[in-house]
Design a protein around this motif. Structure first.
Motif, PDB file in Angstrom:
ATOM      1  N   PRO A  58      33.331  45.883  22.284  1.00  0.00           N
ATOM      2  CA  PRO A  58      32.471  45.003  22.504  1.00  0.00           C
ATOM      3  C   PRO A  58      33.835  43.696  23.807  1.00  0.00           C
ATOM      4  O   PRO A  58      34.349  44.432  24.211  1.00  0.00           O
ATOM      5  CB  PRO A  58      32.992  43.859  21.473  1.00  0.00           C
ATOM      6  N   ASP A  59      32.928  43.739  24.864  1.00  0.00           N
ATOM      7  CA  ASP A  59      32.837  43.247  26.284  1.00  0.00           C
ATOM      8  C   ASP A  59      34.098  41.681  25.843  1.00  0.00           C
ATOM      9  O   ASP A  59      34.832  41.857  27.063  1.00  0.00           O
ATOM     10  CB  ASP A  59      31.582  42.517  26.489  1.00  0.00           C
ATOM     11  N   TRP A  60      34.158  41.355  24.545  1.00  0.00           N
ATOM     12  CA  TRP A  60      35.288  40.878  23.825  1.00  0.00           C
ATOM     13  C   TRP A  60      36.954  40.915  24.735  1.00  0.00           C
ATOM     14  O   TRP A  60      37.237  40.411  24.807  1.00  0.00           O
ATOM     15  CB  TRP A  60      35.354  40.239  22.778  1.00  0.00           C
ATOM     16  N   PHE A  61      36.409  42.297  24.489  1.00  0.00           N
ATOM     17  CA  PHE A  61      38.356  42.905  24.671  1.00  0.00           C
ATOM     18  C   PHE A  61      38.518  42.737  26.062  1.00  0.00           C
ATOM     19  O   PHE A  61      39.822  43.231  26.610  1.00  0.00           O
ATOM     20  CB  PHE A  61      38.229  43.877  23.553  1.00  0.00           C
ATOM     21  N   SER A  62      37.413  43.099  26.871  1.00  0.00           N
ATOM     22  CA  SER A  62      37.429  43.153  28.197  1.00  0.00           C
ATOM     23  C   SER A  62      37.676  42.347  28.992  1.00  0.00           C
ATOM     24  O   SER A  62      37.482  41.458  30.453  1.00  0.00           O
ATOM     25  CB  SER A  62      37.124  44.348  28.920  1.00  0.00           C
ATOM     26  N   VAL A  63      37.330  40.450  28.322  1.00  0.00           N
ATOM     27  CA  VAL A  63      37.611  39.409  28.847  1.00  0.00           C
ATOM     28  C   VAL A  63      38.816  39.073  30.275  1.00  0.00           C
ATOM     29  O   VAL A  63      39.889  39.020  29.615  1.00  0.00           O
ATOM     30  CB  VAL A  63      37.306  38.549  28.156  1.00  0.00           C
ATOM     31  N   ILE A  64      38.804  38.447  30.976  1.00  0.00           N
ATOM     32  CA  ILE A  64      39.917  38.074  31.844  1.00  0.00           C
ATOM     33  C   ILE A  64      39.792  36.959  31.975  1.00  0.00           C
ATOM     34  O   ILE A  64      39.310  35.771  31.804  1.00  0.00           O
ATOM     35  CB  ILE A  64      39.870  39.058  33.519  1.00  0.00           C
ATOM     36  N   HIS A  65      41.456  36.391  31.548  1.00  0.00           N
ATOM     37  CA  HIS A  65      41.836  35.428  31.036  1.00  0.00           C
ATOM     38  C   HIS A  65      41.575  34.458  32.815  1.00  0.00           C
ATOM     39  O   HIS A  65      42.101  35.101  34.030  1.00  0.00           O
ATOM     40  CB  HIS A  65      43.616  35.318  31.534  1.00  0.00           C
ATOM     41  N   PRO A  66      40.829  33.216  32.996  1.00  0.00           N
ATOM     42  CA  PRO A  66      40.887  32.902  34.657  1.00  0.00           C
ATOM     43  C   PRO A  66      41.547  32.575  35.269  1.00  0.00           C
ATOM     44  O   PRO A  66      41.912  32.832  36.492  1.00  0.00           O
ATOM     45  CB  PRO A  66      39.881  31.729  33.957  1.00  0.00           C
ATOM     46  N   ARG A  67      43.009  32.210  34.888  1.00  0.00           N
ATOM     47  CA  ARG A  67      43.684  31.631  35.021  1.00  0.00           C
ATOM     48  C   ARG A  67      44.813  32.918  35.559  1.00  0.00           C
ATOM     49  O   ARG A  67      45.463  32.885  36.674  1.00  0.00           O
ATOM     50  CB  ARG A  67      44.307  30.797  34.710  1.00  0.00           C
ATOM     51  N   PHE A  68      45.457  33.167  34.273  1.00  0.00           N
ATOM     52  CA  PHE A  68      46.423  34.419  34.485  1.00  0.00           C
ATOM     53  C   PHE A  68      46.256  36.095  34.711  1.00  0.00           C
ATOM     54  O   PHE A  68      46.412  36.791  34.941  1.00  0.00           O
ATOM     55  CB  PHE A  68      47.380  34.528  32.871  1.00  0.00           C
ATOM     56  N   ARG A  69      44.333  35.946  35.250  1.00  0.00           N
ATOM     57  CA  ARG A  69      44.057  37.657  35.775  1.00  0.00           C
ATOM     58  C   ARG A  69      44.699  38.565  34.446  1.00  0.00           C
ATOM     59  O   ARG A  69      44.855  39.818  34.765  1.00  0.00           O
ATOM     60  CB  ARG A  69      44.476  37.814  36.322  1.00  0.00           C
ATOM     61  N   THR A  70      44.784  38.337  33.215  1.00  0.00           N
ATOM     62  CA  THR A  70      45.170  39.764  32.096  1.00  0.00           C
ATOM     63  C   THR A  70      44.535  39.541  30.280  1.00  0.00           C
ATOM     64  O   THR A  70      43.188  38.005  31.115  1.00  0.00           O
ATOM     65  CB  THR A  70      46.306  39.351  31.398  1.00  0.00           C
ATOM     66  N   PRO A  71      44.200  40.290  29.859  1.00  0.00           N
ATOM     67  CA  PRO A  71      43.163  40.557  29.414  1.00  0.00           C
ATOM     68  C   PRO A  71      43.362  39.966  28.086  1.00  0.00           C
ATOM     69  O   PRO A  71      44.486  40.417  26.939  1.00  0.00           O
ATOM     70  CB  PRO A  71      43.274  42.457  28.722  1.00  0.00           C
ATOM     71  N   ALA A  72      43.843  38.307  28.005  1.00  0.00           N
ATOM     72  CA  ALA A  72      44.174  37.960  26.974  1.00  0.00           C
ATOM     73  C   ALA A  72      43.551  37.939  25.393  1.00  0.00           C
ATOM     74  O   ALA A  72      44.702  37.909  24.983  1.00  0.00           O
ATOM     75  CB  ALA A  72      43.653  36.281  27.238  1.00  0.00           C
TER      76      ALA A  72
END
Length: 488
Positions: free
Chosen positions: A361-375
């Motif tokens: 699912p795309d949920w796993f590749s969501v990038i944190h808006p501030r830290f730019r990590t795959p949170a």
């Protein structure tokens, strides 16, 4: 290249899984269902069940040499693929490029198992070392919250008195849980180790090993080496299958093949020099440990090295080990933090990569808006590791981690043979010598080590793969960019 390899191989595994590799996991007498605890190769050869997984005893030094040879063969295969596919190197990337999406899914699913269970092992070992540190400081807390909820061998104090009987108890390994969750906070925020910090941690791990070896030699009792190989070659093979965990990370040498000035010369030298130096250090630990502590007294011990020093410190002349024990403890703890951080990041990146390829699912590749990590992937990986780490012992985790790693190595070696056949003219910065001989030997020896693991471990591994295939065919395949669509 050699320095890079030593930094990757000298990890925390030698401080945690060496005890279960030496002592094994033998139940008292033959028990119902013991067939499941029998190593596959033993059952094939003798058609009889053992009471559990046999330990290597002092012969673990031979197991370590065997594992180093297997790693050398596989490392050369990794190097050829890395020189052909100069993308962020991993078995998932290589198999995607060589054997297609389905095999890549299998190896990605397998890598999740490898990363998760290796970190479960390390976090349980970390908790055991935290308990030892509190003991050194004179702090006494209830073992209810400092040990796994399931104890296959029970738990005893130093006097041999039972604290918990084998089985489940109403507790939870809180330090193992907390260390994973806290490091995940660090990873989500994107605070990575600098090269200098990592080098310092590697140096401290090596110092901890040398401290133990140097000061432990004077307390060796030659009688502890008899019998040298209490379970014969079965114990040596099974010990190698478990201790394989300590060499995870050696393939970092092979993935740097593209950066070498002369890869045909530098890669084999780097891999072999790394494995020779690390094997000497590991064998020294095994020889000293089995010389100062009887081989069959480390069952289920997640901190065998520091616990051995703890036992010696109460003997005549052992007072000088009081501060040595603290040094080894600190080196081991920092080493485990380093390993946990790197492998938790690696596991999250596998979830992220498979999601980016539309296999999850795309949920796993969501990038944190501030830290730019795959949170999301990082937190999912944290929960996946932290909760089981609070429940189970180090031996179970090491078995599953090793079978996942060995299976990945088999597929990488197969990938070399496949590309030699499909694309013989393709440019290779490094080519495995002796044609197909080394990849074939790698496949054979990795399979042999897998056969040294218990039948139950194989069943759990197959169950994990079946679940993965179910997810692929019911979900991932339909999302893939290569999916032809219904009726095609």
């Amino acid at each position: 290249m050699t320095a890079l390899g030593i930094g990757a191989v000298i990890g925390s595994g030698i401080f945690t899984v060496i005890g279960t590799a030496i002592s094994g996991d033998m139940s008292s007498g033959a028990v119902s269902g013991s067939v499941l605890k029998t190593p596959v190769l033993d059952y094939i050869l003798h058609h009889s069940a053992l009471a559990g997984r046999p330990g290597a005893g002092p012969a673990l030094a031979l197991s370590l040499v065997l594992v180093a040879i297997v790693c050398a063969l596989t490392g050369l295969c990794y190097a050829e693929l890395a020189s052909m596919i100069p993308i962020a190197g991993s078995a998932y990337t290589y198999t995607y490029a060589t054997m297609g999406e389905l095999v890549a899914w299998i190896i990605g699913w397998d890598l999740v198992l490898e990363y998760a269970f290796s970190n479960m092992s390390v976090s349980v070992g970390f908790a055991a070392h935290v308990v030892d540190l509190m003991d050194w400081l004179g702090l006494r807390l209830s073992p209810k919250w400092l040990s796994p909820a399931y104890l296959p061998q029970g738990l005893q104090d130093l006097a041999g008195k039972d604290i918990y009987l084998p089985g489940w108890h109403s507790g939870f390994n809180i330090p193992a849980f907390l260390v994973v969750m806290l490091l995940s906070v660090v990873l989500v925020r994107g605070i990575r180790e600098s090269a200098r910090t990592n080098n310092i941690m590697v140096l401290l791990k090596i110092v901890a090993i040398l401290l133990f070896v140097f000061f432990g030699i004077g307390f060796i009792h030659p009688g502890n080496y008899h019998p040298f190989s209490p379970n014969g070659w079965s114990g040596v093979l099974t010990g190698g299958s478990i201790i394989f965990f300590t060499y995870i990370g050696f393939d970092s040498v092979s993935t740097a093949a593209e950066e070498c000035k002369q890869p045909q010369r530098d890669v084999p030298i780097g891999i072999l020099a790394t494995l020779i130096i690390c094997t000497i250090l590991y064998c020294a630990v095994a020889i000293v440990l089995t010389g100062i502590v009887k081989w069959d007294t480390m069952v289920g011990d997640a901190a065998p090295v520091v616990n051995a020093l703890k036992k010696l410190s109460v003997l005549p002349g052992g007072h000088k080990l009081h501060w040595v024990r603290l040094g080894v403890l600190c080196g081991a703890l920092l080493g485990m933090i380093s390993s946990l951080l790197v492998f938790q990041m690696g596991q999250a990146r596998v979830w992220f990569a498979m999601s980016r390829d539309r296999l999850l699912p795309d949920w796993f590749s969501v990038i944190h808006p501030r830290f730019r990590t795959p949170a999301n992937a990082t937190w999912f990986a944290a929960v996946l590791v932290a909760i089981p780490a609070g429940l189970f012992d180090v031996g179970t985790f090491a078995e599953l981690s090793n079978i996942g790693t060995l299976f990945a190595f088999v597929l990488v070696s197969v990938g070399v043979l496949v590309l030699r056949y499909r694309e013989p003219a393709r440019r290779r910065g490094f080519r495995v010598p002796l044609g197909p001989v080394i990849p074939m030997l790698s496949i054979i020896f990795c399979t042999l080590l897998m056969a040294g693991l218990p039948i139950l471990t194989w069943l759990r591994f197959f169950a994990w793969l079946v679940i993965g295939l179910g997810v692929y065919f019911l979900y991932s395949r339909k999302r893939s960019e290569f999916y032809p669509g219904p009726g095609a």
